[in-house]
Design a protein around this motif. Structure first.
Motif, PDB file in Angstrom:
ATOM      1  N   VAL A  65      -3.593  26.556 -45.455  1.00 45.53           N
ATOM      2  CA  VAL A  65      -2.733  25.225 -45.451  1.00 45.53           C
ATOM      3  C   VAL A  65      -1.099  25.630 -45.216  1.00 45.53           C
ATOM      4  O   VAL A  65      -0.816  26.354 -46.136  1.00 45.53           O
ATOM      5  CB  VAL A  65      -2.938  24.186 -46.435  1.00 45.53           C
ATOM      6  N   GLY A  66      -0.468  25.228 -44.324  1.00 47.42           N
ATOM      7  CA  GLY A  66       1.005  25.765 -44.097  1.00 47.42           C
ATOM      8  C   GLY A  66       1.764  24.934 -44.893  1.00 47.42           C
ATOM      9  O   GLY A  66       1.537  23.801 -45.454  1.00 47.42           O
ATOM     10  N   HIS A  67       3.096  25.457 -44.908  1.00 48.07           N
ATOM     11  CA  HIS A  67       4.028  24.822 -46.046  1.00 48.07           C
ATOM     12  C   HIS A  67       4.393  23.289 -45.607  1.00 48.07           C
ATOM     13  O   HIS A  67       4.181  22.562 -46.506  1.00 48.07           O
ATOM     14  CB  HIS A  67       5.207  25.583 -45.739  1.00 48.07           C
ATOM     15  N   LEU A  68       4.567  23.112 -44.541  1.00 45.07           N
ATOM     16  CA  LEU A  68       4.904  21.640 -44.148  1.00 45.07           C
ATOM     17  C   LEU A  68       3.477  20.840 -44.188  1.00 45.07           C
ATOM     18  O   LEU A  68       3.539  19.614 -44.361  1.00 45.07           O
ATOM     19  CB  LEU A  68       5.485  21.433 -42.698  1.00 45.07           C
ATOM     20  N   SER A  69       2.354  21.372 -43.891  1.00 44.33           N
ATOM     21  CA  SER A  69       1.023  20.508 -43.942  1.00 44.33           C
ATOM     22  C   SER A  69       0.828  20.198 -45.249  1.00 44.33           C
ATOM     23  O   SER A  69      -0.160  19.441 -45.652  1.00 44.33           O
ATOM     24  CB  SER A  69      -0.010  21.422 -43.374  1.00 44.33           C
ATOM     25  N   LEU A  70       1.205  20.937 -46.382  1.00 43.95           N
ATOM     26  CA  LEU A  70       0.755  20.428 -47.862  1.00 43.95           C
ATOM     27  C   LEU A  70       0.699  19.091 -48.134  1.00 43.95           C
ATOM     28  O   LEU A  70      -0.355  18.478 -48.699  1.00 43.95           O
ATOM     29  CB  LEU A  70       1.579  21.208 -48.880  1.00 43.95           C
ATOM     30  N   PRO A  71       1.712  18.136 -47.903  1.00 41.32           N
ATOM     31  CA  PRO A  71       1.806  16.766 -48.084  1.00 41.32           C
ATOM     32  C   PRO A  71       0.875  15.911 -47.491  1.00 41.32           C
ATOM     33  O   PRO A  71       0.677  14.670 -47.819  1.00 41.32           O
ATOM     34  CB  PRO A  71       3.281  16.387 -47.956  1.00 41.32           C
ATOM     35  N   VAL A  72       0.342  16.281 -46.458  1.00 39.31           N
ATOM     36  CA  VAL A  72      -0.762  15.805 -45.598  1.00 39.31           C
ATOM     37  C   VAL A  72      -2.174  16.102 -45.663  1.00 39.31           C
ATOM     38  O   VAL A  72      -3.047  15.448 -45.045  1.00 39.31           O
ATOM     39  CB  VAL A  72      -0.203  15.570 -44.114  1.00 39.31           C
ATOM     40  N   HIS A  73      -2.384  17.404 -46.228  1.00 40.13           N
ATOM     41  CA  HIS A  73      -3.688  17.848 -46.087  1.00 40.13           C
ATOM     42  C   HIS A  73      -4.711  16.952 -47.186  1.00 40.13           C
ATOM     43  O   HIS A  73      -4.242  16.795 -48.199  1.00 40.13           O
ATOM     44  CB  HIS A  73      -3.642  19.121 -46.584  1.00 40.13           C
ATOM     45  N   PRO A  74      -5.962  16.465 -46.729  1.00 40.17           N
ATOM     46  CA  PRO A  74      -6.700  15.910 -47.506  1.00 40.17           C
ATOM     47  C   PRO A  74      -6.895  16.497 -48.844  1.00 40.17           C
ATOM     48  O   PRO A  74      -7.068  16.039 -49.951  1.00 40.17           O
ATOM     49  CB  PRO A  74      -8.038  15.688 -46.739  1.00 40.17           C
ATOM     50  N   ALA A  75      -7.227  17.980 -48.688  1.00 37.71           N
ATOM     51  CA  ALA A  75      -7.342  18.724 -50.104  1.00 37.71           C
ATOM     52  C   ALA A  75      -6.448  18.521 -51.172  1.00 37.71           C
ATOM     53  O   ALA A  75      -6.480  18.458 -52.393  1.00 37.71           O
ATOM     54  CB  ALA A  75      -7.939  20.134 -49.844  1.00 37.71           C
TER      55      ALA A  75
END
Length: 310
Positions: free
Chosen positions: A254-264
């Protein structure tokens, strides 16, 4: 050895590792990678890169909508549970939490709100003071004595500094950090500003945060990724401190910017916000949670990271 104030419920089935998400089936770490039906090794990094690229484009389009500061509805706060304050990272705003805030509210955290700040307004200690003032306003508006805080990147470091160095553990129930450089990041070596120097490994701020912190009453969950392009090395996203009740959660690909939107990540955040308050409330909120004040039991440690494949 001292007892973890979160109790056994906060511990995973294997001591000394991380809680891992997105890395195989429960209890079978690595087994999926060995099965004949598993995707090739390059699939996860590629998927993570494409997700990061897609979210970066979408976030660029929504950035303008998050420039204006958000106003908390005090009426909702009185009837909802403990408020959840979302704190964005460097050069960002509340729009980065557009998805997470909606999911938190659907999960029962009705009083989820965001705080906008400008990194140009000061350094980490000053921003931490501003965070404390904003938390004071939330407490006054909602009637709640304590709040939860979820911080992305720099936002998590600001909140941790407030907890450890400014008495913020009196008002912050639990802190969840997402991609926060708890031990600094090598990327900050290219930032000539005062804030950039504070984010470097071994900086004065990092040394302050490594100092003893007896009596800290805030439970901390650090969610970090092995594919973070901003927190370098990626292990700097862990929060390891002998005086803090910490839990490190590793998400893969999971990339840095994707952390707040990732289901996990959403699952990890929700679990942390639900799990910690009940455990912390077993202790007198006015009593110092120094190691000597906690009950002891053989084989248990106050600082503990759990290990589980999920």
């Amino acid at each position: 050895m001292e007892r973890n104030p979160l109790g056994p419920a906060a511990r995973g089935p294997a001591a000394g590792g991380d809680v891992r998400t997105g890395a195989g089936q429960p209890g079978c770490a690595g087994s999926a990678a060995r099965s004949s039906g598993s995707p090739p090794a390059w699939a996860a990094p590629l998927t993570g890169f494409l997700t990061e690229l897609t979210w970066a484009g979408a976030h660029a389009l929504t950035y303008v909508s998050g420039i204006r500061a958000e106003r908390l509805d005090p009426g909702a706060g009185h009837t909802a549970g403990t408020p959840v304050l979302l704190v964005h990272g460097l050069n960002d705003n509340r729009s980065v939490f557009m998805v997470m805030r909606r999911k938190l509210r659907r999960s029962g955290f009705a009083s989820a709100c965001c705080w906008n700040y400008s990194p140009l307004s000061g350094d980490i200690p000053r921003l931490a003071v501003d965070l404390g003032r904003h938390i004071g306003r939330i407490r006054a508006q909602t009637g709640h004595e304590r709040v939860h805080v979820v911080g992305h990147s720099l936002g998590g470091l600001i909140a941790r500094y407030h907890v450890q160095r400014q008495g913020g553990d009196r008002t912050i129930e639990s802190l969840v950090t997402l991609g926060t450089p708890h031990q600094g990041t090598a990327l900050a070596l290219m930032m000539p500003t005062r804030l950039g120097r504070q984010l470097r490994p071994g900086s004065s701020i990092m040394r302050e945060l490594s100092e003893p912190a007896p009596g800290c009453r805030t439970a901390i969950t650090a969610v970090y990724s092995d594919a973070d392009q901003v927190v370098l090395p990626t292990a700097s996203g862990r929060c390891d401190h002998p005086d803090l009740a910490t839990r490190n959660v590793l998400v893969r690909g999971v990339g840095h910017l994707s952390l707040p939107v990732h289901p996990a990540v959403h699952g990890a955040v929700t679990a942390a916000l639900r799990a910690y308050p009940a455990a912390i409330h077993r202790y007198d909120a006015d009593a110092a949670c120094s190691p000597s004040a906690l009950p002891r039991r053989a084989g248990e440690r106050r600082h503990h990271t759990a290990g589980m494949a999920a």
